[in-house]
Design a protein around this motif. Sequence first.
Motif, PDB file in Angstrom:
ATOM      1  N   PHE A  87      -2.327   7.440   5.371  1.00 50.50           N
ATOM      2  CA  PHE A  87      -1.499   8.003   4.302  1.00 50.50           C
ATOM      3  C   PHE A  87      -2.224   9.288   3.910  1.00 50.50           C
ATOM      4  N   PHE A 143       0.840  -1.201   0.000  1.00 48.93           N
ATOM      5  CA  PHE A 143       0.000   0.000   0.000  1.00 48.93           C
ATOM      6  C   PHE A 143       0.878   1.256   0.000  1.00 48.93           C
ATOM      7  N   ILE A 184      -5.198   5.852  -6.392  1.00 51.99           N
ATOM      8  CA  ILE A 184      -4.579   4.933  -5.413  1.00 51.99           C
ATOM      9  C   ILE A 184      -5.485   3.716  -5.222  1.00 51.99           C
ATOM     10  N   HIS A 213       2.935   9.483   5.910  1.00 47.52           N
ATOM     11  CA  HIS A 213       2.214   8.316   6.417  1.00 47.52           C
ATOM     12  C   HIS A 213       2.751   8.003   7.796  1.00 47.52           C
ATOM     13  N   TYR A 256       3.269  14.776   1.154  1.00 47.67           N
ATOM     14  CA  TYR A 256       2.564  13.548   1.543  1.00 47.67           C
ATOM     15  C   TYR A 256       3.238  12.979   2.785  1.00 47.67           C
ATOM     16  N   VAL A 315      -6.914  10.028  -4.848  1.00 48.91           N
ATOM     17  CA  VAL A 315      -7.455   8.922  -4.030  1.00 48.91           C
ATOM     18  C   VAL A 315      -8.009   7.840  -4.962  1.00 48.91           C
ATOM     19  N   THR A 364       2.678   1.854  -3.296  1.00 47.77           N
ATOM     20  CA  THR A 364       1.763   2.261  -4.383  1.00 47.77           C
ATOM     21  C   THR A 364       1.311   3.713  -4.179  1.00 47.77           C
ATOM     22  N   ALA A 365       0.885   4.033  -2.955  1.00 45.82           N
ATOM     23  CA  ALA A 365       0.389   5.398  -2.687  1.00 45.82           C
ATOM     24  C   ALA A 365       1.518   6.415  -2.842  1.00 45.82           C
ATOM     25  N   THR A 366       2.727   6.032  -2.409  1.00 44.96           N
ATOM     26  CA  THR A 366       3.872   6.948  -2.531  1.00 44.96           C
ATOM     27  C   THR A 366       4.169   7.242  -4.004  1.00 44.96           C
TER      28      THR A 366
END
Length: 407
Positions: free
Chosen positions: A126, A22, A149, A106, A104, A146, A25-27
């Motif tokens: 995140f 996760f 992601i 987390h 960003y 969002v 991928t989000a990064t």
Amino acid sequence: MIQSLRGMNDILEENYERFDYFISTATRIAKNYGFHYIETPLLEETALFKRSVGESSDIVGKEMYQFTDKGNNDVCLRPEGTAGVVRAFVQNKLDKKGGIHRFYYHGSMFRYERPQKGRLRQFHQFGVESFGVESVHEDASMIMMVADILGALGIGYRLKLNSLGNQNCMPAYREKLIGFIESCGDALCEDCQRRKITNPIRVLDCKNDNCQTLYVNAPKLINHLCDECQNDFESLKSILDTNNIAYEIDTHLVRGLDYYSKTAFEFVSDAIGSQSAIAGGGRYDRLIEFLDGKPTPAVGFALGIERLLELIVMPETVRVGYYFGAMEDESLPLIIQTAQVIRKGNKAVVEYSAKKLQNHLKGADRVNARYCAVIGENERNSNTIWIKDLVLQKESIMALDILLKGE
Ligand code: HAM
């Protein structure tokens, strides 16, 4: 046996793989949108959250991990990430510098809530925060990020959207709403009676069924927006339409934090039970000045990582790197030396006990290695290594220096 505290979980093994996937991928997606990493402390002055999240919110009123430290400071474990990022933004004078700043982050957040499935006391978010962009395109960008992601992780969702107005239209609406609340009299629950005084718009997301039946007839903020907020809301919807992002207007979506104005949104999943919010965010144009900064438009969101874990569709695992094993103790030093060189450029897991070949092959399966590399007496004497490629199912004997040069 000492146990972890209620609502505070370990993340390990299969869940950690999901967690790690996760974050990466989000990064990657946040970086694609031009965001940079920011790290802020877990512990902040309590006043930061009182002034930003708001004294009337449940988070500040009931759920803070607040204590006095040894220096007599009133401090609190962060219940969310936005306040700390805004503090860092102002403290580092980025508000005075001007321009656009996109971050960003987390990490762990702490809320003393009643634990249940999907509701923890220590959980991970995140989040992203964008400073300096007034255009509603940035709000749309947040929502699209969002969606990107969640899409990359194979997670389905529903998007709820609302506008909370600004300082021009909100006060008049609040008065109208208070009038409506008063007209309901004692029919409302105790919490709503209290909210009428502390923060009237929060009555709209009351969980009490009886109150919700009454609020069907409550005045709606989106019918009382000023021209600026109305135009922004229309543009936001049109950008989302153009980009094929489906949404539902939810006039009772008010969010549990007091700092929002204009755009408010929440992503929900119907597959995880009652704690269905998987991400939330919106615009908070006044917060920077509330925290003594130069007025700066801002917008952001946070995803709740634990709520997403079980929904993530993991990619097929691919075998990578080496597993090294010795057939007898005398070969172990050579195995360790070889693995040390391989590790400079590849994964190398070493088994320290001498074993038969069959057992080493099982070991290579367990760590998901592509190559099972084993040294026995013969290989040691001829300075070679036995290697099986577990993807191509091919075995070979290789000179050790060729293997080491190849890496
Ligand atoms: P929030 O809606 O309070 O927003 O939290 C964001 C997400 O964190 C929620 O949608 C949920 O998935 C997750 N979450 C919240 N509480 C818990 C809990 N007790 N256990 C597990 N997961 C939880 C914020 O925190 C804002 N700072 C978002 C934001 C950023 N707005 C603008 N910028």
